[in-house]
Scaffold this motif. Structure first.
Motif, short mmCIF file in Angstrom:
data_model
loop_
_atom_site.label_atom_id
_atom_site.label_comp_id
_atom_site.label_asym_id
_atom_site.label_seq_id
_atom_site.Cartn_x
_atom_site.Cartn_y
_atom_site.Cartn_z
N LEU A 1 0.82 -1.21 0.00
CA LEU A 1 0.00 0.00 0.00
C LEU A 1 0.85 1.26 0.00
N GLU A 2 2.11 1.16 0.46
CA GLU A 2 2.98 2.34 0.48
C GLU A 2 3.24 2.86 -0.92
N ALA A 3 3.25 1.97 -1.90
CA ALA A 3 3.40 2.40 -3.29
C ALA A 3 2.06 2.74 -3.91
N ALA A 4 1.02 2.02 -3.51
CA ALA A 4 -0.31 2.24 -4.08
C ALA A 4 -0.84 3.65 -3.83
N VAL A 5 -0.49 4.25 -2.68
CA VAL A 5 -1.00 5.58 -2.38
C VAL A 5 -0.51 6.62 -3.37
N TRP A 6 0.58 6.31 -4.07
CA TRP A 6 1.12 7.25 -5.07
C TRP A 6 0.51 7.02 -6.45
N ALA A 7 -0.52 6.17 -6.53
CA ALA A 7 -1.16 5.84 -7.81
C ALA A 7 -0.17 5.16 -8.74
N LYS A 8 0.51 4.14 -8.21
CA LYS A 8 1.47 3.36 -8.99
C LYS A 8 0.98 1.92 -9.12
N PRO A 9 1.16 1.31 -10.30
CA PRO A 9 0.84 -0.11 -10.40
C PRO A 9 1.86 -0.91 -9.60
N VAL A 10 1.39 -1.87 -8.83
CA VAL A 10 2.26 -2.58 -7.90
C VAL A 10 2.34 -4.06 -8.29
N LEU A 11 3.57 -4.53 -8.46
CA LEU A 11 3.82 -5.94 -8.74
C LEU A 11 4.40 -6.59 -7.49
N PHE A 12 4.07 -7.86 -7.27
CA PHE A 12 4.60 -8.58 -6.11
C PHE A 12 4.59 -10.07 -6.42
N GLY A 13 5.43 -10.81 -5.70
CA GLY A 13 5.52 -12.24 -5.91
C GLY A 13 4.44 -13.00 -5.16
N PRO A 14 4.48 -14.33 -5.25
CA PRO A 14 3.42 -15.15 -4.63
C PRO A 14 3.48 -15.25 -3.11
N SER A 15 4.62 -14.90 -2.50
CA SER A 15 4.74 -15.01 -1.04
C SER A 15 4.33 -13.69 -0.39
N MET A 16 3.04 -13.56 -0.08
CA MET A 16 2.51 -12.34 0.52
C MET A 16 1.72 -12.66 1.79
N GLU A 17 2.15 -13.71 2.50
CA GLU A 17 1.40 -14.18 3.67
C GLU A 17 1.27 -13.12 4.76
N ASP A 18 2.30 -12.27 4.92
CA ASP A 18 2.26 -11.26 5.98
C ASP A 18 1.40 -10.06 5.62
N PHE A 19 1.04 -9.93 4.34
CA PHE A 19 0.25 -8.77 3.90
C PHE A 19 -0.86 -9.23 2.96
N GLU A 20 -1.49 -10.32 3.29
CA GLU A 20 -2.47 -10.89 2.38
C GLU A 20 -3.70 -10.01 2.21
N GLU A 21 -4.06 -9.25 3.27
CA GLU A 21 -5.23 -8.36 3.15
C GLU A 21 -4.94 -7.23 2.16
N ALA A 22 -3.73 -6.66 2.26
CA ALA A 22 -3.35 -5.59 1.34
C ALA A 22 -3.27 -6.13 -0.09
N ARG A 23 -2.73 -7.33 -0.22
CA ARG A 23 -2.66 -7.95 -1.55
C ARG A 23 -4.06 -8.12 -2.13
N THR A 24 -4.98 -8.66 -1.33
CA THR A 24 -6.34 -8.89 -1.80
C THR A 24 -7.01 -7.57 -2.19
#
Length: 439
Positions: free
Chosen positions: A348-371
């Motif tokens: 979300l730190e990048a999303a607030v700047w209106a940037k497209p965000v890419l991330f890998g499959p291991s997002m267990e610690d931030f799954e709500e933000a990913r969703t």
């Protein structure tokens, strides 16, 4: 104190007798580190600053910079809502302490938090005598909570977050955790998943509520256009310069991302590639990889030297606390610790700047933000380095599409603001003799 808590104290006390002498010999050579260790052991506890005297005292613990920012949003919400309280803010890290001193200058007492030893905790509570203990996110320290409870001090977890990995670790010591959590007066969690996990560890369900992520209300969440232009000048990029930023990268991701850069650079020669390791000690490792591949690079700290401008296509961000702002000049962002099994980072730190965000499959610690981002269409999960290169290349070569995804990401963040006010309401309800509860 049950047998498990007794065993915990027996173990931690014994460990401290072995470890602390060596740490003291090392830390005492540096005045800042010496002060930090002394305060953490419950000594050199200087008096409260004369801020908000005569009001209920709220001890807020924020581990480091991220938690300090969330704490500031909640304290600001308390002030706006007319909640009158004195603030004692503690941190664990020195970077968090410096940031807290800057943000809360003149409006709070800032100290280092005590280690979770019985004696250190009791000395801290005896000196400061707070009316309420507020733990940001989920800092479960048995002696803090037990001693606070014994002294009649209420405890609340605010902006509570507990990852799936952390939950599994805590489950192994549930017989210690459950009695500790039963002494906590309220749990103000970020998401439904966080609420379920804390309840599974032993938190009374009727004390748990979901109030969102206060980090979305952080006061410095947005940079002005003037600030963004200053950053562009500093990094020598124009508004239409393609900039790919890989933030909080860890482990083998350094090798993967340098390979991604080589693939992107063959198609986009003017690309500027900024890599930010999660831990500064890894900066030299990234530099070694770039050097071995014959890639030109510069450290961010070199750019601050007189007469030195960015000339290399690759910049290694070897500073603390700047990444969130630097995201503002990106065309595309990748959030690390996700291509390797390390749980991911805050997208979300990048999303607030209106940037497209890419991330890998291991997002267990931030799954709500990913969703949140995936549902909104502003975030994309990539399978591996090759997939990352293909997705990034498409967005960099189609800036209109990248901007569209970025707007969706920002909209998702904006739709979830207001959490700081809700968390502040929980704090207000536990304060004694509060003058105003008008939330």
């Amino acid at each position: 104190m049950n047998i498990y808590h007794f065993a915990y104290n027996f173990f931690t006390f014994g460990l401290s007798l072995i470890v602390l002498p060596a740490i003291w010999c090392h830390e005492r050579k540096d005045p800042e580190r010496k002060l930090a260790l002394t305060q953490r052991l419950g000594y050199d506890l200087r008096p409260l600053d004369p801020v908000g005297s005569g009001r209920p005292l709220v001890w807020i613990h924020a581990v480091s910079v991220g938690e300090v920012k969330a704490a500031e949003a909640i304290v600001d919400a308390m002030k706006v809502s007319g909640i009158k309280a004195a603030i004692l803010l503690t941190t664990t890290t020195m970077t968090g302490q410096r940031d807290a001193c800057r943000r809360f200058a003149g409006r709070a007492t800032v100290r280092y938090a005590p280690v979770d030893l019985w004696g250190a905790t009791r000395r801290f509570l005896w000196v400061y005598r707070p009316d309420l203990l507020v733990c940001m996110e989920t800092e479960i320290w048995p002696n803090w909570i037990a001693n606070a409870h014994g002294a009649g001090i209420k405890t609340v977890f605010v902006n509570g977050r507990i990852s799936d990995r952390s939950s599994h670790s805590y489950m192994k010591i549930r017989r210690l955790m459950k009695p500790v959590l039963e002494r906590v007066d309220a749990f103000s969690m970020i998401s439904e998943a966080d609420a379920r996990r804390i309840i599974s560890l032993g938190a009374p369900a009727h004390r748990v509520q979901v109030n969102g992520n206060a980090k979305m209300d952080a006061p410095d969440l947005y940079r002005s256009e003037v600030g963004i232009q200053t950053l562009r000048q500093f990094y020598a990029v124009e508004e239409n310069t393609p900039v790919f930023i890989a933030g909080s990268i860890r482990g083998a991701e350094a090798d993967i991302l340098m390979t991604v850069y080589e693939r992107l650079a063959t198609q986009i020669p003017e690309l500027v590639f900024i890599l930010a390791p999660r831990h500064l000690s890894r900066s030299s490792r990234i530099a070694d990889i770039a050097r071995a591949k014959g890639v030109e690079w510069q450290y961010r700290t070199q750019l601050g030297e007189p007469g030195v401008a960015r000339s290399a296509p690759v910049v290694i961000l070897d500073t603390i606390g700047e990444l969130r702002d630097v995201y503002s000049i990106a065309s595309v962002v990748f959030c690390g610790a996700s291509l390797v099994p390390l749980g991911g980072q805050n997208v979300l730190e990048a999303a607030v700047w209106a940037k497209p965000v890419l991330f890998g499959p291991s997002m267990e610690d931030f799954e709500e933000a990913r969703t949140l981002l995936e549902t909104a269409g502003g975030g994309i999960c990539v399978k591996d380095g090759m997939d990352l290169a293909e997705r990034a290349l498409h967005l960099l070569m189609h800036p209109g599409e990248a901007r569209r995804l970025g707007r969706l990401a920002k909209r998702a963040v904006l739709s979830n603001q207001g959490a700081a006010r809700r968390h502040a309401r929980v704090v207000a309800e536990l304060l004694p003799d509060i003058e105003s509860r008008a939330l």
